[in-house]
Design a protein around this motif. Structure first.
Motif, mmCIF file in Angstrom:
data_model
loop_
_atom_site.group_PDB
_atom_site.id
_atom_site.type_symbol
_atom_site.label_atom_id
_atom_site.label_comp_id
_atom_site.label_asym_id
_atom_site.label_seq_id
_atom_site.Cartn_x
_atom_site.Cartn_y
_atom_site.Cartn_z
ATOM 1 N N SER A 43 41.189 51.238 37.685
ATOM 2 C CA SER A 43 40.787 50.004 38.356
ATOM 3 C C SER A 43 40.540 50.309 39.830
ATOM 4 O O SER A 43 40.940 51.347 40.334
ATOM 5 C CB SER A 43 41.870 48.936 38.214
ATOM 6 O OG SER A 43 43.065 49.400 38.791
ATOM 7 N N PRO A 94 43.959 48.766 45.142
ATOM 8 C CA PRO A 94 44.299 47.564 45.891
ATOM 9 C C PRO A 94 44.046 47.784 47.377
ATOM 10 O O PRO A 94 43.934 48.910 47.835
ATOM 11 C CB PRO A 94 45.795 47.379 45.608
ATOM 12 C CG PRO A 94 46.287 48.731 45.227
ATOM 13 C CD PRO A 94 45.122 49.456 44.616
ATOM 14 N N ALA A 146 34.588 39.691 41.872
ATOM 15 C CA ALA A 146 35.188 41.001 41.643
ATOM 16 C C ALA A 146 34.829 41.452 40.234
ATOM 17 O O ALA A 146 34.674 40.628 39.329
ATOM 18 C CB ALA A 146 36.697 40.940 41.800
ATOM 19 N N THR A 197 38.556 39.542 38.478
ATOM 20 C CA THR A 197 39.955 39.543 38.880
ATOM 21 C C THR A 197 40.105 38.846 40.230
ATOM 22 O O THR A 197 39.192 38.879 41.052
ATOM 23 C CB THR A 197 40.500 40.981 38.972
ATOM 24 O OG1 THR A 197 39.692 41.713 39.893
ATOM 25 C CG2 THR A 197 40.493 41.669 37.623
ATOM 26 N N PHE A 212 40.967 37.897 44.060
ATOM 27 C CA PHE A 212 40.918 38.643 45.317
ATOM 28 C C PHE A 212 41.081 37.653 46.458
ATOM 29 O O PHE A 212 41.123 36.447 46.259
ATOM 30 C CB PHE A 212 39.612 39.442 45.445
ATOM 31 C CG PHE A 212 38.360 38.599 45.431
ATOM 32 C CD1 PHE A 212 37.777 38.165 46.618
ATOM 33 C CD2 PHE A 212 37.755 38.242 44.230
ATOM 34 C CE1 PHE A 212 36.622 37.397 46.616
ATOM 35 C CE2 PHE A 212 36.595 37.465 44.212
ATOM 36 C CZ PHE A 212 36.028 37.047 45.409
ATOM 37 N N ASP A 266 38.577 33.762 42.638
ATOM 38 C CA ASP A 266 37.806 34.648 41.774
ATOM 39 C C ASP A 266 36.309 34.580 42.079
ATOM 40 O O ASP A 266 35.524 35.338 41.536
ATOM 41 C CB ASP A 266 38.093 34.397 40.289
ATOM 42 C CG ASP A 266 37.865 32.959 39.853
ATOM 43 O OD1 ASP A 266 36.956 32.285 40.396
ATOM 44 O OD2 ASP A 266 38.600 32.494 38.972
ATOM 45 N N ARG A 304 42.014 42.997 47.404
ATOM 46 C CA ARG A 304 42.424 42.812 45.995
ATOM 47 C C ARG A 304 43.879 42.452 45.940
ATOM 48 O O ARG A 304 44.674 42.890 46.681
ATOM 49 C CB ARG A 304 42.203 44.100 45.219
ATOM 50 C CG ARG A 304 40.754 44.415 45.094
ATOM 51 C CD ARG A 304 40.566 45.651 44.253
ATOM 52 N NE ARG A 304 39.208 46.091 44.341
ATOM 53 C CZ ARG A 304 38.199 45.562 43.686
ATOM 54 N NH1 ARG A 304 38.394 44.574 42.869
ATOM 55 N NH2 ARG A 304 36.986 46.022 43.839
#
Length: 178
Positions: free
Chosen positions: A27, A30, A93, A97, A99, A153, A178
């Motif tokens: 992924s 962050p 994202a 996801t 953010f 989102d 993130r």
């Protein structure tokens, strides 16, 4: 014997970890990500664009990439024609996801910049930041989100051209976390 068992356990854990790494999907890391528009071609129309794990969707079709100017170059420019006075950019994202939105740099050639920035989560508005920047005289001004702790989102940035004719307005450096 205890030493052998510990060595065996350590080796088994390492092997299991190594074997699993090939099957997971990495992924995005962050932390902060800045959309700089570096992957755009000069003069190209901007529709959908992906950078740093985020997709930018620009509508209507009056957004173009300029590589000779920016904060630093390139940036995307919205210009008014006879059919539209408001340009919109939506940011998502990858995988939709959540953010956080930190800031964006806005630009205007010769007029003030009325803007609306809305953060959305699960189709419901979470925050809206609206104001008008004074004429930037060709410079960029950073708009900081006072609600930067809120998870969203979807981010929607709208610029409205308050002057008729071709007055370039644009944006650069969308900072997200993130």
């Amino acid at each position: 014997m205890t030493r052998v068992l510990r060595l065996f356990a350590l080796t088994a854990c390492f092997s299991a970890t190594t074997a699993c790494q090939g099957t997971t999907t990495p992924s995005a890391p962050p932390g902060p990500a800045t959309i700089t528009f570096n992957g755009l071609t000069a003069g190209a129309a901007v529709g959908n664009y992906t950078e740093s794990g985020f997709t930018i969707s620009a509508t209507p079709g009056n957004w173009i990439a300029l590589t000779t100017y920016g904060n630093p170059a390139p940036f995307i420019e919205f210009f008014v024609d006879a059919g539209s006075v408001t340009g919109q950019v939506a940011v998502f994202a990858d995988g939709h996801t959540p953010f956080r939105f930190q800031s964006v740099d806005l630009y205007s050639s010769v007029t003030r910049i009325p803007y609306d920035i809305t953060g959305v989560r699960s189709d419901a508005p979470v925050f809206t930041v609206s104001d008008t920047l004074p004429n930037t005289f060709g410079n960029f001004r950073t708009v900081v989100n006072p609600d930067s702790a809120d998870l969203i989102d979807t981010l929607i940035i709208r610029l409205t051209n308050s002057s008729p004719g071709r007055n370039p307005m644009g944006l650069d450096n969308i900072v997200l976390t993130r």
